[in-house]
Design a protein around this motif. Structure first.
Motif, PDB file in Angstrom:
ATOM      1  N   TRP A   1       0.810  -1.222   0.000  1.00  0.00           N
ATOM      2  CA  TRP A   1       0.000   0.000   0.000  1.00  0.00           C
ATOM      3  C   TRP A   1       0.839   1.266   0.000  1.00  0.00           C
ATOM      4  CZ3 TRP A   1      -4.424   1.500  -1.554  1.00  0.00           C
ATOM      5  CH2 TRP A   1      -5.430   0.554  -1.699  1.00  0.00           C
ATOM      6  N   LEU A   2       2.129   1.148   0.272  1.00  0.00           N
ATOM      7  CA  LEU A   2       3.005   2.316   0.257  1.00  0.00           C
ATOM      8  C   LEU A   2       3.668   2.505  -1.109  1.00  0.00           C
ATOM      9  CD1 LEU A   2       4.471   1.975   3.830  1.00  0.00           C
ATOM     10  CD2 LEU A   2       2.673   3.513   3.031  1.00  0.00           C
ATOM     11  N   ILE A   3       3.300   1.663  -2.058  1.00  0.00           N
ATOM     12  CA  ILE A   3       3.743   1.821  -3.440  1.00  0.00           C
ATOM     13  C   ILE A   3       2.658   2.614  -4.163  1.00  0.00           C
ATOM     14  CG2 ILE A   3       4.305   0.629  -5.592  1.00  0.00           C
ATOM     15  CD1 ILE A   3       5.145  -1.786  -3.860  1.00  0.00           C
ATOM     16  N   ASN A   4       3.031   3.717  -4.771  1.00  0.00           N
ATOM     17  CA  ASN A   4       2.064   4.520  -5.515  1.00  0.00           C
ATOM     18  C   ASN A   4       1.647   3.776  -6.774  1.00  0.00           C
ATOM     19  OD1 ASN A   4       2.258   6.786  -3.741  1.00  0.00           O
ATOM     20  ND2 ASN A   4       4.203   7.303  -4.716  1.00  0.00           N
ATOM     21  N   ALA A   5       0.331   3.676  -6.978  1.00  0.00           N
ATOM     22  CA  ALA A   5      -0.189   2.941  -8.137  1.00  0.00           C
ATOM     23  C   ALA A   5      -1.398   3.678  -8.698  1.00  0.00           C
ATOM     24  CB  ALA A   5      -0.574   1.523  -7.739  1.00  0.00           C
ATOM     25  N   PRO A   6      -1.624   3.536 -10.006  1.00  0.00           N
ATOM     26  CA  PRO A   6      -2.804   4.165 -10.602  1.00  0.00           C
ATOM     27  C   PRO A   6      -4.078   3.450 -10.175  1.00  0.00           C
ATOM     28  CG  PRO A   6      -1.690   2.795 -12.221  1.00  0.00           C
ATOM     29  CD  PRO A   6      -0.837   2.794 -10.989  1.00  0.00           C
ATOM     30  N   GLY A   7      -5.172   4.175 -10.225  1.00  0.00           N
ATOM     31  CA  GLY A   7      -6.467   3.563  -9.918  1.00  0.00           C
ATOM     32  C   GLY A   7      -7.390   4.544  -9.234  1.00  0.00           C
ATOM     33  N   GLN A   8      -8.690   4.288  -9.407  1.00  0.00           N
ATOM     34  CA  GLN A   8      -9.724   5.115  -8.801  1.00  0.00           C
ATOM     35  C   GLN A   8     -10.171   4.451  -7.502  1.00  0.00           C
ATOM     36  OE1 GLN A   8     -10.724   7.998  -9.979  1.00  0.00           O
ATOM     37  NE2 GLN A   8      -9.687   7.925 -11.953  1.00  0.00           N
ATOM     38  N   GLY A   9      -9.459   4.680  -6.421  1.00  0.00           N
ATOM     39  CA  GLY A   9      -9.836   4.099  -5.144  1.00  0.00           C
ATOM     40  C   GLY A   9      -8.986   2.909  -4.764  1.00  0.00           C
ATOM     41  N   GLU A  10      -9.197   2.451  -3.536  1.00  0.00           N
ATOM     42  CA  GLU A  10      -8.366   1.396  -2.949  1.00  0.00           C
ATOM     43  C   GLU A  10      -8.430   0.066  -3.697  1.00  0.00           C
ATOM     44  OE1 GLU A  10      -9.271   0.876   1.175  1.00  0.00           O
ATOM     45  OE2 GLU A  10      -8.958   2.990   1.632  1.00  0.00           O
ATOM     46  N   ILE A  11      -9.618  -0.343  -4.086  1.00  0.00           N
ATOM     47  CA  ILE A  11      -9.770  -1.649  -4.732  1.00  0.00           C
ATOM     48  C   ILE A  11      -9.041  -1.680  -6.068  1.00  0.00           C
ATOM     49  CG2 ILE A  11     -11.420  -3.263  -5.773  1.00  0.00           C
ATOM     50  CD1 ILE A  11     -13.378  -2.422  -3.527  1.00  0.00           C
ATOM     51  N   GLU A  12      -9.239  -0.677  -6.879  1.00  0.00           N
ATOM     52  CA  GLU A  12      -8.583  -0.637  -8.190  1.00  0.00           C
ATOM     53  C   GLU A  12      -7.067  -0.500  -8.051  1.00  0.00           C
ATOM     54  OE1 GLU A  12      -8.742   1.899 -12.355  1.00  0.00           O
ATOM     55  OE2 GLU A  12     -10.441   2.036 -10.976  1.00  0.00           O
ATOM     56  N   GLN A  13      -6.607   0.309  -7.104  1.00  0.00           N
ATOM     57  CA  GLN A  13      -5.166   0.440  -6.878  1.00  0.00           C
ATOM     58  C   GLN A  13      -4.568  -0.894  -6.426  1.00  0.00           C
ATOM     59  OE1 GLN A  13      -5.068   3.664  -4.068  1.00  0.00           O
ATOM     60  NE2 GLN A  13      -4.725   5.196  -5.672  1.00  0.00           N
ATOM     61  N   SER A  14      -5.266  -1.570  -5.512  1.00  0.00           N
ATOM     62  CA  SER A  14      -4.799  -2.863  -5.020  1.00  0.00           C
ATOM     63  C   SER A  14      -4.733  -3.891  -6.146  1.00  0.00           C
ATOM     64  CB  SER A  14      -5.726  -3.359  -3.910  1.00  0.00           C
ATOM     65  OG  SER A  14      -5.289  -4.594  -3.416  1.00  0.00           O
ATOM     66  N   GLN A  15      -5.738  -3.898  -7.001  1.00  0.00           N
ATOM     67  CA  GLN A  15      -5.735  -4.815  -8.144  1.00  0.00           C
ATOM     68  C   GLN A  15      -4.563  -4.521  -9.070  1.00  0.00           C
ATOM     69  OE1 GLN A  15      -9.657  -3.966  -9.658  1.00  0.00           O
ATOM     70  NE2 GLN A  15     -10.564  -5.751  -8.629  1.00  0.00           N
ATOM     71  N   ASN A  16      -4.296  -3.248  -9.306  1.00  0.00           N
ATOM     72  CA  ASN A  16      -3.189  -2.865 -10.189  1.00  0.00           C
ATOM     73  C   ASN A  16      -1.843  -3.268  -9.600  1.00  0.00           C
ATOM     74  OD1 ASN A  16      -4.855  -1.829 -12.182  1.00  0.00           O
ATOM     75  ND2 ASN A  16      -4.841   0.232 -11.321  1.00  0.00           N
TER      76      ASN A  16
END
Length: 187
Positions: A155-170
């Motif tokens: 979670w401390l890695i910056n990732a694209p996505g609209q919200g937590e779920i999409e960022q986590s999936q990415n």
């Protein structure tokens, strides 16, 4: 064991070890010891063990988004038997409460330092974007031959996505692809 050994023989035998090309996720409630567990595994995987009468070290990269490099190394010394309080206060001699004798932690510190510094463990603590992970790992593979990477925590890695779920999936999808492409174990 056909993969990379864990720090604990029983876990290695039970699972076959950590497999190259695979992503391992460790999850649990805050404060239960996930970071300690994976830091300990990273350190003792790098230090190595005897396998089939041959000593095997495994180069490991540990990226910590929560702790600075200095804190990670202090944790390594603690895992090797140097009391954290002694390191933080500089009081490397203490009186044993049971025997009344003085214990000098400098010898333990020097032994731990020799083992840690000779082992192929590499620690990174910089800010990290998902798009930069592959390049960082390719560089570490080229320079140090790493076979395992530990990311504490995703979670401390910056990732694209609209919200937590999409960022986590990415993050999950990206890390799995990187592990497979680079043929390393990622935790």
């Amino acid at each position: 064991v056909w993969g990379i050994h864990y720090a604990w023989d029983y876990l290695s035998i039970l699972t076959g070890g950590k497999q190259k090309g695979e992503l391992i996720y460790g999850a649990g409630e805050p404060g239960v010891g996930k970071s300690w567990f994976f830091h300990q595994d990273a350190l003792f995987t790098a230090i190595g063990r005897k396998v089939n009468n041959k000593f095997v070290e495994t180069p490991v990269l540990l990226w910590s988004g929560e702790m600075k490099r200095k804190q990670v190394y202090r944790r390594f010394f603690e895992m090797m038997g140097v009391p954290k309080r002694a390191m933080l206060t500089g009081q490397m001699k203490e009186k044993d409460k049971k025997t009344g004798e003085y214990i000098d932690h400098w010898e333990t510190y020097e032994e731990a330092k020799a083992v840690i510094m000779a082992s192929p463990i590499y620690v990174a603590d910089m800010m990290l974007d998902l798009k930069d992970v592959r390049a960082m790992l390719e560089r570490e593979i080229g320079e140090h031959g790493i076979q395992q990477a530990v990311f504490d925590y995703d979670w401390l890695i910056n990732a694209p996505g609209q919200g937590e779920i999409e960022q986590s999936q990415n993050i999950s999808r990206g890390m799995k692809q990187i592990a497979n492409d680079l043929d390393i174990s990622i935790i």
